[in-house]
Enzyme design. Structure first.
Site, mmCIF file in Angstrom:
data_model
loop_
_atom_site.group_PDB
_atom_site.id
_atom_site.type_symbol
_atom_site.label_atom_id
_atom_site.label_comp_id
_atom_site.label_asym_id
_atom_site.label_seq_id
_atom_site.Cartn_x
_atom_site.Cartn_y
_atom_site.Cartn_z
ATOM 1 N N ASP A 14 -7.649 93.534 -70.038
ATOM 2 C CA ASP A 14 -8.447 93.828 -68.850
ATOM 3 C C ASP A 14 -8.355 92.626 -67.928
ATOM 4 O O ASP A 14 -8.214 91.490 -68.392
ATOM 5 C CB ASP A 14 -9.906 94.068 -69.228
ATOM 6 C CG ASP A 14 -10.122 95.365 -70.002
ATOM 7 O OD1 ASP A 14 -9.380 96.332 -69.755
ATOM 8 O OD2 ASP A 14 -11.032 95.411 -70.846
ATOM 9 N N ASP A 55 -7.968 102.023 -67.041
ATOM 10 C CA ASP A 55 -9.388 102.374 -66.971
ATOM 11 C C ASP A 55 -9.723 103.032 -65.627
ATOM 12 O O ASP A 55 -10.491 103.994 -65.568
ATOM 13 C CB ASP A 55 -10.258 101.131 -67.145
ATOM 14 C CG ASP A 55 -10.082 100.450 -68.493
ATOM 15 O OD1 ASP A 55 -9.681 101.124 -69.467
ATOM 16 O OD2 ASP A 55 -10.345 99.234 -68.567
#
Length: 169
Positions: free
Chosen positions: A129, A143
């Site tokens: 991330d 995401d």
């Protein structure tokens, strides 16, 4: 009534749309993760003050970093989700639903690839991330695709149920 040739042509176009979206999402997701793992080693990069940053994080859990201790289970569940999405895509002809499911599938595949192939190893990999916006948990392109696809599905469902109009086929 459409001919068999027209049905095959429509199916071919739907499959090309889905494959195009899925490949684009996975490619963009993996390319940005490769950039993040190499370009953000020295620390975060500010985009808009401290409100929007690129900040490297590795998530062994699920959304919002929940369930950190069950990474292999999450990986297996993600693979099952991919299979369910492929089946759902094959059963729908509605273009909005196709696009939404293709976004979710592309995002799921991007994160599954991390679970399968990133360190510390098969089924234990951490998802990369790197986008940090305000107080939200850090996220990635996969995401974002999953979220956009889910919002599109919910919005389309609400819109079509309120209008009483069946989705296009």
């Amino acid at each position: 009534m459409p001919s068999a040739a027209a049905d095959r042509q429509g199916l071919r176009h739907r499959r090309l749309l889905v494959v195009g979206i899925v490949v684009a999402v996975v490619a963009l997701d993996q390319a940005t993760k490769a950039w993040a793992t190499s370009g953000l080693r020295d620390g975060p990069v500010s985009v808009i003050g401290s409100t929007v940053e690129f900040q490297l994080a590795r998530n062994t859990g699920s959304a919002f970093s929940l369930f950190q201790t069950v990474t292999p289970l999450l990986a297996v569940l993600a693979v099952v989700l991919v299979a369910v999405l492929v089946r759902a895509l094959d059963r729908t002809g509605d273009r909005v639903v196709l696009v939404a499911l293709a976004l979710v599938l592309g995002g799921a595949l991007g994160n599954v690839a991390d679970r399968l192939f990133r360190s510390p190893g098969f089924l234990h990999g951490a998802v990369v991330d790197f986008v940090k916006v305000g107080g939200w948990p850090t996220f990635n392109v996969a995401d974002s695709a999953i979220t956009i696809g889910a919002v599109l599905l919910v919005g389309w469902s609400l819109l079509s149920s309120r209008s009483g109009v069946a989705p296009d086929r």
